[in-house]
Each structure stands twice: as structure tokens, then as C-alpha cells.
Scaffold this motif. Structure first.
Motif, PDB file in Angstrom:
ATOM      1  N   TYR A   1     -20.028  80.888  22.175  1.00  0.00           N
ATOM      2  CA  TYR A   1     -19.556  80.999  20.798  1.00  0.00           C
ATOM      3  C   TYR A   1     -20.730  81.221  19.839  1.00  0.00           C
ATOM      4  O   TYR A   1     -20.597  81.893  18.826  1.00  0.00           O
ATOM      5  CB  TYR A   1     -18.794  79.739  20.380  1.00  0.00           C
ATOM      6  N   PHE A   2     -21.881  80.664  20.182  1.00  0.00           N
ATOM      7  CA  PHE A   2     -23.008  80.717  19.258  1.00  0.00           C
ATOM      8  C   PHE A   2     -23.629  82.113  19.169  1.00  0.00           C
ATOM      9  O   PHE A   2     -24.104  82.516  18.105  1.00  0.00           O
ATOM     10  CB  PHE A   2     -24.051  79.675  19.662  1.00  0.00           C
ATOM     11  N   SER A   3     -23.628  82.862  20.266  1.00  0.00           N
ATOM     12  CA  SER A   3     -24.126  84.237  20.186  1.00  0.00           C
ATOM     13  C   SER A   3     -23.163  85.113  19.392  1.00  0.00           C
ATOM     14  O   SER A   3     -23.587  86.005  18.652  1.00  0.00           O
ATOM     15  CB  SER A   3     -24.335  84.810  21.595  1.00  0.00           C
ATOM     16  N   ASP A   4     -21.865  84.853  19.503  1.00  0.00           N
ATOM     17  CA  ASP A   4     -20.896  85.584  18.678  1.00  0.00           C
ATOM     18  C   ASP A   4     -21.057  85.220  17.203  1.00  0.00           C
ATOM     19  O   ASP A   4     -20.906  86.069  16.321  1.00  0.00           O
ATOM     20  CB  ASP A   4     -19.464  85.282  19.125  1.00  0.00           C
ATOM     21  N   LEU A   5     -21.369  83.953  16.934  1.00  0.00           N
ATOM     22  CA  LEU A   5     -21.587  83.523  15.552  1.00  0.00           C
ATOM     23  C   LEU A   5     -22.774  84.248  14.930  1.00  0.00           C
ATOM     24  O   LEU A   5     -22.752  84.576  13.739  1.00  0.00           O
ATOM     25  CB  LEU A   5     -21.818  82.015  15.500  1.00  0.00           C
ATOM     26  N   ASP A   6     -23.817  84.511  15.714  1.00  0.00           N
ATOM     27  CA  ASP A   6     -24.970  85.244  15.199  1.00  0.00           C
ATOM     28  C   ASP A   6     -24.536  86.598  14.635  1.00  0.00           C
ATOM     29  O   ASP A   6     -24.978  87.020  13.568  1.00  0.00           O
ATOM     30  CB  ASP A   6     -26.003  85.472  16.311  1.00  0.00           C
ATOM     31  N   VAL A   7     -23.663  87.268  15.362  1.00  0.00           N
ATOM     32  CA  VAL A   7     -23.196  88.591  14.941  1.00  0.00           C
ATOM     33  C   VAL A   7     -22.307  88.487  13.715  1.00  0.00           C
ATOM     34  O   VAL A   7     -22.457  89.234  12.741  1.00  0.00           O
ATOM     35  CB  VAL A   7     -22.443  89.287  16.094  1.00  0.00           C
ATOM     36  N   ALA A   8     -21.358  87.543  13.741  1.00  0.00           N
ATOM     37  CA  ALA A   8     -20.414  87.401  12.626  1.00  0.00           C
ATOM     38  C   ALA A   8     -21.128  87.042  11.336  1.00  0.00           C
ATOM     39  O   ALA A   8     -20.832  87.597  10.266  1.00  0.00           O
ATOM     40  CB  ALA A   8     -19.362  86.345  12.966  1.00  0.00           C
ATOM     41  N   ARG A   9     -22.096  86.112  11.408  1.00  0.00           N
ATOM     42  CA  ARG A   9     -22.842  85.741  10.198  1.00  0.00           C
ATOM     43  C   ARG A   9     -23.690  86.894   9.696  1.00  0.00           C
ATOM     44  O   ARG A   9     -23.820  87.099   8.488  1.00  0.00           O
ATOM     45  CB  ARG A   9     -23.730  84.523  10.487  1.00  0.00           C
ATOM     46  N   SER A  10     -24.279  87.648  10.612  1.00  0.00           N
ATOM     47  CA  SER A  10     -25.095  88.797  10.208  1.00  0.00           C
ATOM     48  C   SER A  10     -24.255  89.808   9.439  1.00  0.00           C
ATOM     49  O   SER A  10     -24.688  90.348   8.426  1.00  0.00           O
ATOM     50  CB  SER A  10     -25.730  89.457  11.437  1.00  0.00           C
TER      51      SER A  10
END
Length: 352
Positions: free
Chosen positions: A126-135
């Protein structure tokens, strides 16, 4: 953004340098690949690929690659820096103040490579997906502000308490992230990450992301125009109650960013103002000098229900978000609990 520009408390790398370098390398690679592709007989290649010796292994490998594109080596870098470069090059149109708290929606899926032994999306992924979404969210909203702040030496926007112009390269660092899981996501399940600005204080900008599934089931009443689908008329009102909407939430996460010019911490409102996202705030402004204006100014009753998004409505929304962000910020106190095993430790284990 992930931790794309460095780390808190240390040296920060230069976004203005990183993104052009990555962009040039990516463009050069695409041009080279395109030139080679022009000289390939694709029909003959397809026939040999599908019918030649070893075709079963090749086809299985192709299926695996197609199902795991987001899990392949280098995929995270492409996803994160691709979103940063896109919004830095293609600056958005001006937005109204209320858009500051609007969601950006990023669609993804659970690849087989992200699936754990329980046959659902592993919590760590989930945390690698969060990196993309926040970016996607932060760069879309604040790329205009980043562009101005990184040229602070010339534009003289940010000053230190002594009045000197803050100098140094612009850094954006992720200070913390926490995720609460509610439901599982099975392999190949599509989902969306709804990300928005939650609040800010004198140091941190807080973001909130909801993982929503299945993808496409929840749609906003309108779009601000920041996506391809919005321009194609993909607009629908949400005809669901609160219980049904919350039933779509798989997980929720909160993260916080700090902005740096060299070693100087930039108040988040500098970036928001230079991005055209904050209405004018009379008398004290959005920083109010050394005094914590956010705590001292009394808001009128019903400020959160004002029809016009003036500074009172924006400040009321910020304070509402800080009620949650304040609890999240308390996690920093956990560092003080580490005692280095003063009373002993269980052991050192492998593999790690």
C-alpha cells in the motif's frame, strides 16, 4: 511525493535537477527504442514469438509481465517520477480556493506480485501505491508554487525570521505515513486512491488518502478539469449515502510533507499561496509573524458552512483536518521510547 527530494533533518536533493535529468534520460531512451522499433518486422516477430520453439515459455513470461507491470524492477521510479514530470511540464489551469481540499483520483490494481500468502494485496505494498497517489495530488496542486519557490533567490518570496532571503535548493521530504486497513483486496482487483490535502501547520503539510474499491463505483459530483476523463464528460453525482460510501473504503492513510530551501524549513502556506490556492487573509495573513495565528484568531460560528470560500472557510476546513492530523503527529513521540535494548533483546534473526 514519496521522499523524492530528500530526507527530513538532513541534506535535501534538488527537485529542479532530478526531474530534468530523469526526463532527459527517459526521453532519450524512448527515442532510441522508437528508432529501433522502426526497423523491426513486427508481423514476422509476432509469428516467430507465438509459433517458434519455446513459445510456451515466452507466452507465459509475457502474461506474467503484463499482469505485474507495476511490480517490475524500476516500475516504482517510473510511476513516481512520471507523475512529477507530467505535472511539472503540464501546469494546471487556475483553481478556486475550494479545490485545495478536493480529491485527486489515481486508479491502480493489485498485481499478482503484490499478493501475500493470504491471497490478497500485501499490507506493505500500500505504501508504494501511496507514493504515486500523493505525488499526483501534491504536484498537480502545487507545481506552480514549487516552480516559484525554487527560484526564491531571484523572486525573494521566502525570508527567514531575520528578513534575509532563504537560499538553497528546494527539497520536499516525506516525514511520516500511517495506514489503517479495513478490507482486503484480492489479486487483479481494481481500486482507486482518493487523495487530498488534509491540513497544515507551521511545519508540515498533511495529506489523506482513501483506497476505494471497486474502481469506478464512486464518482464526484463534478471535476475541476484535471484529468482526461473529465474533459470527456465523465461526470456523475454520487447518489449514495454515507454508509455506502464508507463501505467502499478499503484502507485510509495519512502522510506529512516538509518543504525545505537548503536547511531552512518553508512554511507550507508559501507554497500554497504561490500556487494560487489561498484566498487573501486580512490583517495577519496566513503566517502572522512569530505568533501562531492559527490558534489565536477566533472564527465566527458557522464558518465551515459559508457558501463562499473566503479565508474563514479555508481556515475552518484546515482546523477540521488538524483534529485528525494532530493525533497522527503524536506518533513522533514514539522515537523517545527506543532504549536500545537496555534491559536485553530477544535475538538477531535471519533472513531479513
Amino acid at each position: 511525493m514519496a521522499s523524492a527530494a530528500g530526507r527530513v533533518g538532513g541534506s535535501t536533493s534538488n527537485i529542479g535537477l532530478l526531474m530534468p535529468v530523469v526526463g532527459v534520460v527517459g526521453l532519450a531512451s524512448a527515442v532510441l527504442a522508437g528508432r529501433r522499433a522502426m526497423h523491426v518486422d513486427w508481423k514476422d516477430f509476432a509469428v516467430r514469438f507465438l509459433t517458434g520453439p519455446g513459445r510456451t515459455s515466452r507466452i507465459l513470461l509475457l502474461i506474467y509481465v503484463l499482469l505485474n507491470t507495476k511490480s517490475l524492477p524500476g516500475a516504482w521510479t517510473i510511476r513516481v517520477f512520471g507523475s512529477m514530470i507530467r505535472h511539472a511540464v503540464q501546469l494546471r489551469k487556475p483553481l478556486p480556493p475550494k479545490a485545495l481540499f478536493h480529491y485527486s483520483v489515481t486508479r491502480s490494481y493489485t498485481s499478482p506480485g503484490e499478493t501475500d500468502y493470504n491471497l490478497h494485496k500485501s499490507n506493505s505494498t500500500y505504501f508504494s501505491d501511496l507514493d504515486v497517489a500523493r505525488s499526483q495530488c501534491v504536484m498537480h496542486l502545487m507545481a506552480p508554487g514549487f516552480d516559484k519557490i525554487r527560484r526564491n533567490k531571484q523572486l525573494r518570496i521566502v525570508r527567514d525570521p531575520a528578513g534575509a532571503v532563504a537560499e538553497g535548493s528546494l527539497g520536499v521530504a516525506l516525514g511520516a505515513v500511517a495506514c489503517s486497513f479495513k478490507k482486503e483486496l484480492p489479486p487483479l482487483a481494481g481500486f482507486e486512491m482518493w487523495t487530498r490535502v488534509l491540513a497544515w501547520d507551521r511545519k508540515w503539510l498533511y495529506t489523506m488518502t482513501h483506497f476505494v474499491a471497486p474502481a469506478g463505483k464512486v464518482r464526484p459530483a463534478s471535476w475541476d478539469g484535471g484529468s482526461f476523463w473529465a474533459s470527456r464528460g465523465r461526470v456523475a453525482t454520487v447518489a449514495a449515502g454515507e454508509a455506502e460510501l464508507q463501505g467502499r473504503v478499503v484502507a485510509s492513510a495519512v502522510g506529512k510533507y516538509v518543504f525545505k530551501l537548503g536547511r531552512f524549513t518553508v512554511h507550507p502556506t508559501y507554497v500554497l499561496e504561490q500556487s494560487g490556492l489561498l484566498p487573501e487573509r486580512p490583517v495577519t495573513g496566513w503566517r502572522g509573524g512569530e505568533a501562531d495565528v492559527h490558534a489565536e484568531v477566533e472564527l465566527p460560528a458557522g464558518a465551515a458552512d459559508l457558501a463562499d470560500w473566503d479565508w474563514r472557510r479555508v481556515e475552518a476546513e484546515r482546523r477540521k483536518g488538524m483534529e485528525l492530523a494532530g493525533h497522527f503527529a503524536a506518533i513522533d513521540d514514539a522515537h523517545a521510547l527506543f532504549d536500545g535494548g537496555r534491559d536485553g533483546a530477544l535475538g538477531q534473526f535471519f533472513p531479513g
